[in-house]
Every structure is written in structure tokens, then in C-alpha cells.
Design a protein around this motif. Structure first.
Motif, mmCIF file in Angstrom:
data_model
loop_
_atom_site.group_PDB
_atom_site.id
_atom_site.type_symbol
_atom_site.label_atom_id
_atom_site.label_comp_id
_atom_site.label_asym_id
_atom_site.label_seq_id
_atom_site.Cartn_x
_atom_site.Cartn_y
_atom_site.Cartn_z
ATOM 1 N N UNK A 149 0.822 -1.207 0.000
ATOM 2 C CA UNK A 149 0.000 0.000 0.000
ATOM 3 C C UNK A 149 0.864 1.268 0.000
ATOM 4 N N UNK A 150 1.973 1.245 0.697
ATOM 5 C CA UNK A 150 2.883 2.396 0.693
ATOM 6 C C UNK A 150 3.468 2.624 -0.695
ATOM 7 N N UNK A 151 3.756 1.537 -1.389
ATOM 8 C CA UNK A 151 4.294 1.654 -2.745
ATOM 9 C C UNK A 151 3.253 2.216 -3.701
ATOM 10 N N UNK A 152 1.988 2.028 -3.397
ATOM 11 C CA UNK A 152 0.911 2.515 -4.275
ATOM 12 C C UNK A 152 0.643 4.007 -4.104
ATOM 13 N N UNK A 153 1.052 4.588 -2.982
ATOM 14 C CA UNK A 153 0.731 6.000 -2.692
ATOM 15 C C UNK A 153 1.201 6.968 -3.786
ATOM 16 N N UNK A 154 2.438 6.885 -4.259
ATOM 17 C CA UNK A 154 2.868 7.877 -5.269
ATOM 18 C C UNK A 154 2.284 7.655 -6.667
ATOM 19 N N UNK A 155 1.606 6.551 -6.856
ATOM 20 C CA UNK A 155 1.012 6.248 -8.158
ATOM 21 C C UNK A 155 -0.294 7.025 -8.312
ATOM 22 N N UNK A 156 -0.518 7.562 -9.495
ATOM 23 C CA UNK A 156 -1.765 8.301 -9.738
ATOM 24 C C UNK A 156 -2.955 7.443 -9.348
ATOM 25 N N UNK A 205 10.596 -7.323 -3.418
ATOM 26 C CA UNK A 205 11.131 -7.484 -4.779
ATOM 27 C C UNK A 205 10.040 -7.340 -5.831
ATOM 28 N N UNK A 206 8.878 -7.925 -5.566
ATOM 29 C CA UNK A 206 7.771 -7.838 -6.523
ATOM 30 C C UNK A 206 7.302 -6.390 -6.665
ATOM 31 N N UNK A 207 7.146 -5.691 -5.558
ATOM 32 C CA UNK A 207 6.727 -4.291 -5.600
ATOM 33 C C UNK A 207 7.725 -3.467 -6.412
ATOM 34 N N UNK A 208 9.007 -3.660 -6.150
ATOM 35 C CA UNK A 208 10.035 -2.906 -6.883
ATOM 36 C C UNK A 208 9.987 -3.210 -8.376
ATOM 37 N N UNK A 209 9.806 -4.483 -8.709
ATOM 38 C CA UNK A 209 9.741 -4.886 -10.123
ATOM 39 C C UNK A 209 8.539 -4.232 -10.813
ATOM 40 N N UNK A 210 7.387 -4.266 -10.171
ATOM 41 C CA UNK A 210 6.168 -3.714 -10.780
ATOM 42 C C UNK A 210 6.246 -2.193 -10.861
ATOM 43 N N UNK A 211 6.873 -1.555 -9.896
ATOM 44 C CA UNK A 211 7.002 -0.081 -9.924
ATOM 45 C C UNK A 211 7.812 0.384 -11.118
ATOM 46 N N UNK A 212 8.750 -0.411 -11.567
ATOM 47 C CA UNK A 212 9.565 -0.033 -12.720
ATOM 48 C C UNK A 212 8.700 -0.044 -13.915
ATOM 49 N N UNK A 248 -1.803 -1.234 -10.748
ATOM 50 C CA UNK A 248 -0.590 -1.569 -9.994
ATOM 51 C C UNK A 248 -0.880 -2.695 -9.001
ATOM 52 N N UNK A 249 -1.952 -2.556 -8.221
ATOM 53 C CA UNK A 249 -2.280 -3.552 -7.204
ATOM 54 C C UNK A 249 -2.613 -4.904 -7.838
ATOM 55 N N UNK A 250 -3.290 -4.885 -8.968
ATOM 56 C CA UNK A 250 -3.591 -6.141 -9.669
ATOM 57 C C UNK A 250 -2.308 -6.801 -10.180
ATOM 58 N N UNK A 251 -1.391 -6.007 -10.684
ATOM 59 C CA UNK A 251 -0.123 -6.557 -11.172
ATOM 60 C C UNK A 251 0.690 -7.159 -10.026
ATOM 61 N N UNK A 252 0.726 -6.476 -8.885
ATOM 62 C CA UNK A 252 1.443 -7.003 -7.719
ATOM 63 C C UNK A 252 0.797 -8.310 -7.262
ATOM 64 N N UNK A 253 -0.519 -8.315 -7.163
ATOM 65 C CA UNK A 253 -1.232 -9.512 -6.727
ATOM 66 C C UNK A 253 -0.982 -10.676 -7.683
#
Length: 56
Positions: free
Chosen positions: A14-21, A49-56, A28-33
Motif C-alpha cells: 500500500x505504501x508503494x501505491x501511494x505515489x502512483x496516480x 522485490x515484486x513491488x520494486x519490479x512492478x514499480x519499474x 498496480x495492485x492487480x499486477x502485484x497480486x
């Protein structure tokens, strides 16, 4: 099978999702899941690792 995260792992996602529009967060959340569902065991390292990969 439902995905089960502990409080810290959920906070990481959820913290990783905050800066995303807001309109892009669902994607983003579906891709992480989807990526996490590929792993037999999930822990803080995998989640990070998954969060970092998807954020890229």
C-alpha cells in the motif's frame, strides 16, 4: 487461492501505491497480486522485490 499478506507486507504494497496516480493504482495492485500469486511462499523479501519490479 486467495492471497494472504501479513500487516507489514500489506503496508509495503500500500505504501508503494501511494505515489502512483489514483487512476493507475488498481492496475498496480492487480499486477502485484498477480505476480505474488506465482510464489508458493510469500514473505517480506518477495513482497519487496515484486513491488520494486512492478514499480519499474
Amino acid at each position: 487461492m486467495p492471497l494472504s499478506l501479513d500487516d507489514d507486507e500489506l503496508e509495503t504494497v500500500m505504501s508503494a501505491a501511494v505515489p502512483i496516480r489514483p487512476r493507475d493504482r488498481d492496475q498496480f495492485l492487480r499486477a502485484v497480486t498477480s505476480e505474488l500469486a506465482k510464489h508458493v511462499e510469500i514473505g517480506p523479501g518477495i513482497v519487496g522485490r515484486v513491488v520494486a519490479k512492478i514499480q519499474r
